[in-house]
Motif scaffolding. Sequence first.
Motif, mmCIF file in Angstrom:
data_model
loop_
_atom_site.group_PDB
_atom_site.id
_atom_site.type_symbol
_atom_site.label_atom_id
_atom_site.label_comp_id
_atom_site.label_asym_id
_atom_site.label_seq_id
_atom_site.Cartn_x
_atom_site.Cartn_y
_atom_site.Cartn_z
ATOM 1 N N SER A 49 13.156 -12.543 4.369
ATOM 2 C CA SER A 49 14.413 -12.205 5.048
ATOM 3 C C SER A 49 15.018 -10.927 4.473
ATOM 4 C CB SER A 49 15.392 -13.371 4.901
ATOM 5 O OG SER A 49 16.625 -13.053 5.490
ATOM 6 N N ASP A 50 15.005 -10.796 3.139
ATOM 7 C CA ASP A 50 15.528 -9.583 2.507
ATOM 8 C C ASP A 50 14.749 -8.348 2.938
ATOM 9 O OD1 ASP A 50 17.493 -10.974 1.132
ATOM 10 O OD2 ASP A 50 16.591 -10.688 -0.857
ATOM 11 N N MET A 51 13.428 -8.460 3.018
ATOM 12 C CA MET A 51 12.616 -7.309 3.422
ATOM 13 C C MET A 51 12.941 -6.903 4.853
ATOM 14 S SD MET A 51 8.880 -7.925 1.594
ATOM 15 C CE MET A 51 8.467 -9.379 2.559
ATOM 16 N N GLN A 52 13.095 -7.880 5.739
ATOM 17 C CA GLN A 52 13.442 -7.577 7.131
ATOM 18 C C GLN A 52 14.810 -6.903 7.211
ATOM 19 O OE1 GLN A 52 13.065 -11.509 8.785
ATOM 20 N NE2 GLN A 52 10.895 -11.253 9.254
ATOM 21 N N SER A 53 15.781 -7.445 6.503
ATOM 22 C CA SER A 53 17.132 -6.868 6.513
ATOM 23 C C SER A 53 17.129 -5.461 5.938
ATOM 24 C CB SER A 53 18.093 -7.749 5.711
ATOM 25 O OG SER A 53 18.253 -8.994 6.329
ATOM 26 N N PHE A 54 16.389 -5.277 4.852
ATOM 27 C CA PHE A 54 16.312 -3.964 4.207
ATOM 28 C C PHE A 54 15.790 -2.926 5.195
ATOM 29 C CE2 PHE A 54 14.493 -0.575 1.750
ATOM 30 C CZ PHE A 54 15.372 -0.406 0.689
ATOM 31 N N MET A 55 14.699 -3.249 5.893
ATOM 32 C CA MET A 55 14.106 -2.287 6.821
ATOM 33 C C MET A 55 15.012 -2.054 8.025
ATOM 34 S SD MET A 55 11.571 -1.009 5.345
ATOM 35 C CE MET A 55 10.762 -0.062 6.625
ATOM 36 N N GLN A 56 15.718 -3.068 8.478
ATOM 37 C CA GLN A 56 16.653 -2.883 9.592
ATOM 38 C C GLN A 56 17.780 -1.938 9.188
ATOM 39 O OE1 GLN A 56 17.816 -6.881 10.592
ATOM 40 N NE2 GLN A 56 16.031 -7.221 11.891
ATOM 41 N N GLN A 57 18.284 -2.092 7.986
ATOM 42 C CA GLN A 57 19.416 -1.287 7.536
ATOM 43 C C GLN A 57 19.010 0.115 7.103
ATOM 44 O OE1 GLN A 57 22.186 -3.185 4.771
ATOM 45 N NE2 GLN A 57 21.334 -5.173 5.380
ATOM 46 N N GLU A 78 4.419 4.293 -6.412
ATOM 47 C CA GLU A 78 3.616 4.171 -7.630
ATOM 48 C C GLU A 78 2.215 3.654 -7.328
ATOM 49 O OE1 GLU A 78 5.602 1.927 -10.764
ATOM 50 O OE2 GLU A 78 7.525 2.698 -10.069
ATOM 51 N N ILE A 79 2.078 2.932 -6.219
ATOM 52 C CA ILE A 79 0.763 2.419 -5.830
ATOM 53 C C ILE A 79 0.306 3.029 -4.502
ATOM 54 C CG2 ILE A 79 0.930 0.284 -7.169
ATOM 55 C CD1 ILE A 79 1.665 -1.161 -4.520
ATOM 56 N N GLY A 80 0.907 4.156 -4.141
ATOM 57 C CA GLY A 80 0.485 4.898 -2.960
ATOM 58 C C GLY A 80 0.881 4.286 -1.635
ATOM 59 N N GLN A 81 1.968 3.527 -1.622
ATOM 60 C CA GLN A 81 2.419 2.896 -0.386
ATOM 61 C C GLN A 81 3.821 3.353 -0.014
ATOM 62 O OE1 GLN A 81 2.164 -1.307 -1.300
ATOM 63 N NE2 GLN A 81 0.117 -1.460 -0.433
ATOM 64 N N SER A 82 4.104 3.280 1.273
ATOM 65 C CA SER A 82 5.473 3.434 1.738
ATOM 66 C C SER A 82 6.177 2.089 1.534
ATOM 67 C CB SER A 82 5.496 3.800 3.223
ATOM 68 O OG SER A 82 5.050 2.697 4.000
ATOM 69 N N VAL A 83 7.481 2.062 1.697
ATOM 70 C CA VAL A 83 8.216 0.803 1.588
ATOM 71 C C VAL A 83 7.719 -0.175 2.646
ATOM 72 C CG1 VAL A 83 10.487 -0.299 1.730
ATOM 73 C CG2 VAL A 83 10.229 1.889 0.531
ATOM 74 N N PHE A 86 4.383 -1.559 1.632
ATOM 75 C CA PHE A 86 4.581 -2.488 0.525
ATOM 76 C C PHE A 86 5.090 -3.832 1.046
ATOM 77 C CE2 PHE A 86 7.625 -4.205 -2.655
ATOM 78 C CZ PHE A 86 6.699 -4.629 -3.598
ATOM 79 N N PHE A 87 6.080 -3.790 1.928
ATOM 80 C CA PHE A 87 6.630 -5.029 2.475
ATOM 81 C C PHE A 87 5.571 -5.794 3.280
ATOM 82 C CE2 PHE A 87 11.414 -3.687 2.514
ATOM 83 C CZ PHE A 87 11.461 -3.830 1.138
ATOM 84 N N GLU A 88 4.722 -5.091 4.015
ATOM 85 C CA GLU A 88 3.644 -5.754 4.756
ATOM 86 C C GLU A 88 2.687 -6.450 3.793
ATOM 87 O OE1 GLU A 88 1.755 -2.940 7.380
ATOM 88 O OE2 GLU A 88 3.632 -2.543 8.445
ATOM 89 N N MET A 89 2.363 -5.784 2.687
ATOM 90 C CA MET A 89 1.488 -6.374 1.681
ATOM 91 C C MET A 89 2.151 -7.614 1.067
ATOM 92 S SD MET A 89 0.009 -4.774 -1.891
ATOM 93 C CE MET A 89 1.638 -4.741 -2.662
ATOM 94 N N VAL A 90 3.421 -7.491 0.693
ATOM 95 C CA VAL A 90 4.140 -8.623 0.104
ATOM 96 C C VAL A 90 4.130 -9.795 1.074
ATOM 97 C CG1 VAL A 90 6.398 -9.473 -0.652
ATOM 98 C CG2 VAL A 90 5.598 -7.231 -1.414
ATOM 99 N N ASN A 91 4.410 -9.541 2.324
ATOM 100 C CA ASN A 91 4.436 -10.604 3.327
ATOM 101 C C ASN A 91 3.083 -11.310 3.406
ATOM 102 O OD1 ASN A 91 5.996 -12.041 5.254
ATOM 103 N ND2 ASN A 91 4.884 -10.992 6.883
ATOM 104 N N ALA A 92 2.014 -10.548 3.448
ATOM 105 C CA ALA A 92 0.670 -11.137 3.526
ATOM 106 C C ALA A 92 0.375 -11.986 2.291
ATOM 107 C CB ALA A 92 -0.375 -10.037 3.681
ATOM 108 N N ILE A 93 0.746 -11.504 1.126
ATOM 109 C CA ILE A 93 0.475 -12.239 -0.115
ATOM 110 C C ILE A 93 1.351 -13.482 -0.222
ATOM 111 C CG2 ILE A 93 0.523 -12.110 -2.640
ATOM 112 C CD1 ILE A 93 -0.252 -9.110 -2.327
#
Length: 104
Positions: A49-57, A78-83, A86-93
Amino acid sequence: MANDEFEFLRQMIGGYLHQDMDLEADSVPEAIAVFARHADAPMREGVVSDMQSFMQQYHNRAADEFAQRFGRDFTPDEIGQSVGEFFEMVNAILIDPDSYQQFL
Protein backbone atom coordinates in the motif's frame (compact mmCIF):
# COMPACT_ATOMS: atom_id res chain seq x y z
CA MET A 1 6.46 15.32 5.75
CA ALA A 2 4.60 13.33 8.40
CA ASN A 3 6.65 10.89 10.44
CA ASP A 4 4.16 8.09 9.94
CA GLU A 5 3.77 8.58 6.19
CA PHE A 6 4.97 5.41 4.43
CA GLU A 7 5.70 3.84 7.81
CA PHE A 8 5.61 0.24 6.54
CA LEU A 9 8.01 1.07 3.72
CA ARG A 10 10.22 2.96 6.16
CA GLN A 11 10.32 -0.05 8.49
CA MET A 12 11.30 -2.41 5.68
CA ILE A 13 14.03 -0.13 4.32
CA GLY A 14 15.40 0.92 7.71
CA GLY A 15 15.24 -2.57 9.14
CA TYR A 16 16.54 -4.60 6.22
CA LEU A 17 18.36 -2.34 3.73
CA HIS A 18 20.59 -0.48 6.18
CA GLN A 19 24.37 -0.16 6.03
CA ASP A 20 24.88 -3.43 7.96
CA MET A 21 22.57 -5.38 5.65
CA ASP A 22 25.49 -7.55 4.56
CA LEU A 23 25.48 -9.23 7.99
CA GLU A 24 22.10 -10.78 7.17
CA ALA A 25 21.96 -10.96 3.37
CA ASP A 26 24.29 -10.91 0.38
CA SER A 27 22.12 -8.66 -1.79
CA VAL A 28 19.20 -6.26 -1.68
CA PRO A 29 16.82 -8.82 -3.21
CA GLU A 30 17.87 -11.38 -0.60
CA ALA A 31 17.40 -8.84 2.21
CA ILE A 32 13.86 -8.17 0.95
CA ALA A 33 13.23 -11.93 0.92
CA VAL A 34 14.39 -12.11 4.56
CA PHE A 35 11.94 -9.32 5.36
CA ALA A 36 9.13 -11.06 3.43
CA ARG A 37 9.69 -14.28 5.35
CA HIS A 38 9.61 -12.51 8.74
CA ALA A 39 6.83 -9.99 8.13
CA ASP A 40 3.23 -10.86 8.88
CA ALA A 41 0.51 -10.36 6.27
CA PRO A 42 -0.56 -6.89 7.53
CA MET A 43 3.05 -5.67 7.35
CA ARG A 44 3.54 -7.00 3.80
CA GLU A 45 0.21 -5.49 2.74
CA GLY A 46 1.23 -2.19 4.35
CA VAL A 47 4.44 -2.11 2.31
CA VAL A 48 2.48 -2.74 -0.90
CA SER A 49 0.00 0.00 0.00
CA ASP A 50 2.83 2.41 0.85
CA MET A 51 4.56 1.72 -2.47
CA GLN A 52 1.33 2.37 -4.40
CA SER A 53 0.67 5.60 -2.49
CA PHE A 54 4.27 6.74 -2.94
CA MET A 55 4.12 6.28 -6.72
CA GLN A 56 0.72 7.98 -6.96
CA GLN A 57 1.97 11.00 -5.04
CA TYR A 58 5.52 11.28 -6.39
CA HIS A 59 5.60 9.52 -9.77
CA ASN A 60 7.08 12.60 -11.45
CA ARG A 61 9.90 12.93 -8.92
CA ALA A 62 10.07 9.49 -7.35
CA ALA A 63 13.88 9.22 -7.27
CA ASP A 64 14.37 12.57 -5.54
CA GLU A 65 11.60 11.96 -3.03
CA PHE A 66 12.85 8.43 -2.30
CA ALA A 67 16.38 9.70 -1.74
CA GLN A 68 15.14 12.46 0.56
CA ARG A 69 13.08 10.06 2.67
CA PHE A 70 15.14 6.88 2.69
CA GLY A 71 18.55 7.78 1.24
CA ARG A 72 20.42 7.37 4.51
CA ASP A 73 19.73 3.65 4.26
CA PHE A 74 19.23 2.87 0.58
CA THR A 75 18.27 4.21 -2.85
CA PRO A 76 17.29 2.01 -5.82
CA ASP A 77 19.96 3.52 -8.06
CA GLU A 78 22.54 1.75 -5.86
CA ILE A 79 21.43 -1.46 -7.56
CA GLY A 80 20.74 0.08 -10.97
CA GLN A 81 16.98 0.39 -10.63
CA SER A 82 14.45 3.17 -10.79
CA VAL A 83 12.04 3.54 -7.87
CA GLY A 84 9.32 1.92 -9.97
CA GLU A 85 11.53 -1.03 -10.87
CA PHE A 86 12.54 -1.41 -7.22
CA PHE A 87 8.91 -1.40 -6.11
CA GLU A 88 8.04 -4.02 -8.77
CA MET A 89 10.86 -6.22 -7.46
CA VAL A 90 9.75 -5.74 -3.84
CA ASN A 91 6.18 -6.63 -4.78
CA ALA A 92 7.28 -9.83 -6.54
CA ILE A 93 9.46 -10.88 -3.60
CA LEU A 94 6.72 -10.14 -1.07
CA ILE A 95 4.44 -12.50 -3.02
CA ASP A 96 7.12 -15.21 -3.34
CA PRO A 97 10.26 -14.72 -1.23
CA ASP A 98 12.11 -17.42 -3.17
CA SER A 99 11.74 -15.35 -6.34
CA TYR A 100 14.48 -13.00 -5.10
CA GLN A 101 17.02 -15.10 -7.01
CA GLN A 102 15.67 -13.89 -10.36
CA PHE A 103 16.71 -10.34 -9.38
CA LEU A 104 20.36 -11.14 -8.65
